[in-house]
Motif scaffolding. Structure first.
Motif, mmCIF file in Angstrom:
data_model
loop_
_atom_site.group_PDB
_atom_site.id
_atom_site.type_symbol
_atom_site.label_atom_id
_atom_site.label_comp_id
_atom_site.label_asym_id
_atom_site.label_seq_id
_atom_site.Cartn_x
_atom_site.Cartn_y
_atom_site.Cartn_z
ATOM 1 N N LEU A 74 6.908 -9.509 -0.461
ATOM 2 C CA LEU A 74 5.667 -9.123 0.218
ATOM 3 C C LEU A 74 5.271 -10.078 1.343
ATOM 4 C CD1 LEU A 74 3.273 -7.240 0.542
ATOM 5 C CD2 LEU A 74 2.117 -8.472 -1.313
ATOM 6 N N PRO A 75 5.376 -11.405 1.182
ATOM 7 C CA PRO A 75 5.011 -12.280 2.309
ATOM 8 C C PRO A 75 5.822 -11.989 3.573
ATOM 9 C CG PRO A 75 5.178 -13.557 0.292
ATOM 10 C CD PRO A 75 5.704 -12.189 -0.025
ATOM 11 N N LEU A 76 7.078 -11.586 3.405
ATOM 12 C CA LEU A 76 7.928 -11.308 4.554
ATOM 13 C C LEU A 76 7.635 -9.946 5.177
ATOM 14 C CD1 LEU A 76 10.351 -12.105 6.344
ATOM 15 C CD2 LEU A 76 11.847 -11.070 4.607
ATOM 16 N N ILE A 77 7.321 -8.942 4.354
ATOM 17 C CA ILE A 77 7.161 -7.583 4.874
ATOM 18 C C ILE A 77 5.713 -7.201 5.117
ATOM 19 C CG2 ILE A 77 9.265 -6.881 3.646
ATOM 20 C CD1 ILE A 77 7.434 -5.264 1.719
ATOM 21 N N ARG A 78 4.762 -8.074 4.799
ATOM 22 C CA ARG A 78 3.351 -7.698 4.852
ATOM 23 C C ARG A 78 2.942 -7.117 6.205
ATOM 24 N NH1 ARG A 78 -1.660 -8.630 2.423
ATOM 25 N NH2 ARG A 78 -0.733 -9.830 0.730
ATOM 26 N N GLU A 79 3.274 -7.786 7.294
ATOM 27 C CA GLU A 79 2.826 -7.323 8.609
ATOM 28 C C GLU A 79 3.430 -5.970 8.958
ATOM 29 O OE1 GLU A 79 0.377 -8.642 10.335
ATOM 30 O OE2 GLU A 79 0.211 -10.020 8.630
ATOM 31 N N ASP A 80 4.721 -5.778 8.681
ATOM 32 C CA ASP A 80 5.352 -4.469 8.928
ATOM 33 C C ASP A 80 4.738 -3.409 8.027
ATOM 34 O OD1 ASP A 80 7.227 -5.311 10.897
ATOM 35 O OD2 ASP A 80 8.482 -6.167 9.322
ATOM 36 N N LEU A 81 4.426 -3.776 6.817
ATOM 37 C CA LEU A 81 3.807 -2.840 5.878
ATOM 38 C C LEU A 81 2.425 -2.424 6.359
ATOM 39 C CD1 LEU A 81 3.566 -1.382 3.174
ATOM 40 C CD2 LEU A 81 3.103 -3.584 2.087
ATOM 41 N N LEU A 82 1.628 -3.370 6.804
ATOM 42 C CA LEU A 82 0.285 -3.051 7.287
ATOM 43 C C LEU A 82 0.335 -2.186 8.532
ATOM 44 C CD1 LEU A 82 -1.556 -6.452 6.695
ATOM 45 C CD2 LEU A 82 -1.725 -4.346 5.347
ATOM 46 N N ARG A 83 1.323 -2.412 9.402
ATOM 47 C CA ARG A 83 1.465 -1.555 10.594
ATOM 48 C C ARG A 83 1.765 -0.110 10.179
ATOM 49 N NH1 ARG A 83 3.339 -6.251 13.263
ATOM 50 N NH2 ARG A 83 5.436 -6.067 12.394
ATOM 51 N N THR A 84 2.546 0.047 9.124
ATOM 52 C CA THR A 84 2.855 1.400 8.634
ATOM 53 C C THR A 84 1.600 2.094 8.109
ATOM 54 O OG1 THR A 84 5.071 0.669 7.994
ATOM 55 C CG2 THR A 84 4.299 2.702 7.023
ATOM 56 N N LEU A 85 0.667 1.315 7.571
ATOM 57 C CA LEU A 85 -0.563 1.876 7.014
ATOM 58 C C LEU A 85 -1.655 2.096 8.060
ATOM 59 C CD1 LEU A 85 -0.835 -0.286 3.763
ATOM 60 C CD2 LEU A 85 -0.164 2.121 3.918
#
Length: 307
Positions: free
Chosen positions: A261-272
Motif C-alpha cells: 500500500l505505501p508504494l501504490i497509494r498515490e496510483d490507487l487514489l488517482r484511480t478513485l
C-alpha cells in the motif's frame, strides 16, 4: 481464591494458511499457524478433532475456554454453521463444522465470513476504531470484502454475506471459479500480483517474500514498477465500485498483499478520483492487526455472539 482467567479463541480458516489465537482480557496470549491443507487432512471427524486440539493448545494453563469464533473464507451459512467454499476451502466445506466443534469442546461456537472477522478485528482493536461505516478489503489468497454499519455486517436478503470480491471489474475473459469473468478477486488477489511480479523479475520464485523484495526493486526497475501501477488500478476499480454502493467513511486494506500500500497509494487514489458531484470521501487506511485481524475479530466478536 481468584476465579480462573476466561479465554476466547479465534480461528481464521484461510485458503492457504489458518491461524488460531487465544485472547484473555482483550490481549492475545497465544497463537499457532498451520497450513490449511494440513489442518484439513483426513475425515471430517479428523479435521474437527485437529481443529479442537489447536483451540485447546492456545488456552493458557489454568484458564477456562469460554467460546470459539471462526472466520472462514468464501460463502458461509452463518445460521447453519456450514462453509460452502469448495473452490478455496474444500477441507471444511459442506458439513456442520460449528455443531461438531461445539459438541467436541462443550462451549459456544460461532462462524462468519473471514472478511467480516477481519473487519470486526480492525473495528475493535485496529485501524477502524470509532467509525460507524467501515469497509474492510483483504488482499490475500482471494479478495475478501465486508461492510460494517454501526458495528454490524451488511447482509443479503437471505442473510448471506455479499461476496464483494466477485464483482466484475475488467474485461479479462478468464472465468473465475465463481462463474463470472473479470472478477475483482482475479485481478487483485495476492497470487495475481505475485505471478506478474515474478514474470517481470525474470521468473523468480513467487513466494510470500516476493512482494516485499519487488517493492525495493521497483525503485530502479520500470517493469516492476509498472506491475505495481497496474495492481493499484485493479484494486482501485474494485474499491470504486464498493465505495459507490456502500459509501463507507473508512476503508481498511488488509491481507498479505496490502504490504505494498505505501508504494501504490498515490496510483490507487488517482484511480478513485472522480468529479466533485460523484466524489465519495473515504479515509483509506492500512490494516493495523496484519495477519491477526481475522482471528482477533473472531475471538472478540464472533465468539461473543456464539451459541
Amino acid at each position: 481464591m481468584s476465579a480462573p482467567a476466561v479465554c476466547r479463541v479465534g480461528v481464521d480458516l484461510g485458503g492457504t494458511g489458518s491461524r488460531v489465537i487465544g485472547v484473555v482480557d482483550d490481549e492475545v496470549v497465544a497463537a499457532v499457524d498451520v497450513p490449511s491443507a494440513e489442518l484439513g487432512a483426513g475425515t471430517e471427524a479428523d479435521r474437527v478433532d485437529r481443529l479442537a486440539q489447536l483451540v485447546e493448545r492456545v488456552v493458557p494453563s489454568g484458564a477456562d475456554l469460554a467460546a470459539v469464533g471462526i472466520g472462514a473464507s468464501g460463502p458461509v451459512d452463518v445460521a447453519a454453521g456450514v462453509v460452502h467454499n469448495s473452490a478455496t476451502l474444500p477441507w471444511f466445506t459442506g458439513f456442520p463444522v460449528v455443531d461438531q466443534l461445539r459438541a467436541r469442546l462443550g462451549v459456544p461456537v460461532g462462524i462468519d465470513n473471514d472478511a467480516v472477522a477481519a473487519a470486526y478485528g480492525e473495528l475493535r482493536a485496529g485501524a477502524g476504531t470509532q467509525t460507524d461505516r467501515l469497509l474492510m478489503v483483504t488482499l490475500g489468497t482471494g479478495v475478501g470484502v465486508a461492510m460494517l454499519v454501526e458495528g454490524r455486517p451488511v447482509r443479503g436478503a437471505d442473510g448471506a454475506h455479499p461476496e464483494g470480491g466477485h464483482i466484475p471489474i475488467s474485461s479479462d475473459p478468464e472465468r473465475c471459479y465463481c462463474g463470472l469473468t473479470g472478477c475483482f478477486e482475479q485481478a487483485a488477489a495476492r497470487s495475481t500480483l505475485q505471478r506478474r511480479l515474478s514474470e517481470a523479475m525474470g521468473g523468480v520464485a513467487a513466494d510470500r517474500t516476493l512482494i516485499a523484495e519487488a517493492m525495493t526493486v521497483a525503485e530502479h526497475d520500470e517493469r516492476v514498477r509498472a506491475v505495481f501501477r497496474d495492481y493499484a488500478v485493479a484494486v482501485g476499480r474494485g474499491l470504486a465500485a464498493l465505495h459507490t454502493l456502500w459509501q463507507p467513511r473508512v476503508t481498511v486494506l488488509g491481507g498479505s498483499a496490502a504490504i505494498c500500500l505505501p508504494l501504490i497509494r498515490e496510483d490507487l487514489l488517482r484511480t478513485l478520483d472522480r468529479s466533485e458531484d460523484y466524489r465519495v470521501d473515504v479515509d483509506l487506511r492500512a490494516a493495523v492487526l496484519g495477519d491477526n485481524a481475522g482471528a482477533i475479530g473472531a475471538a472478540l466478536a464472533i465468539s461473543a455472539d456464539a451459541r
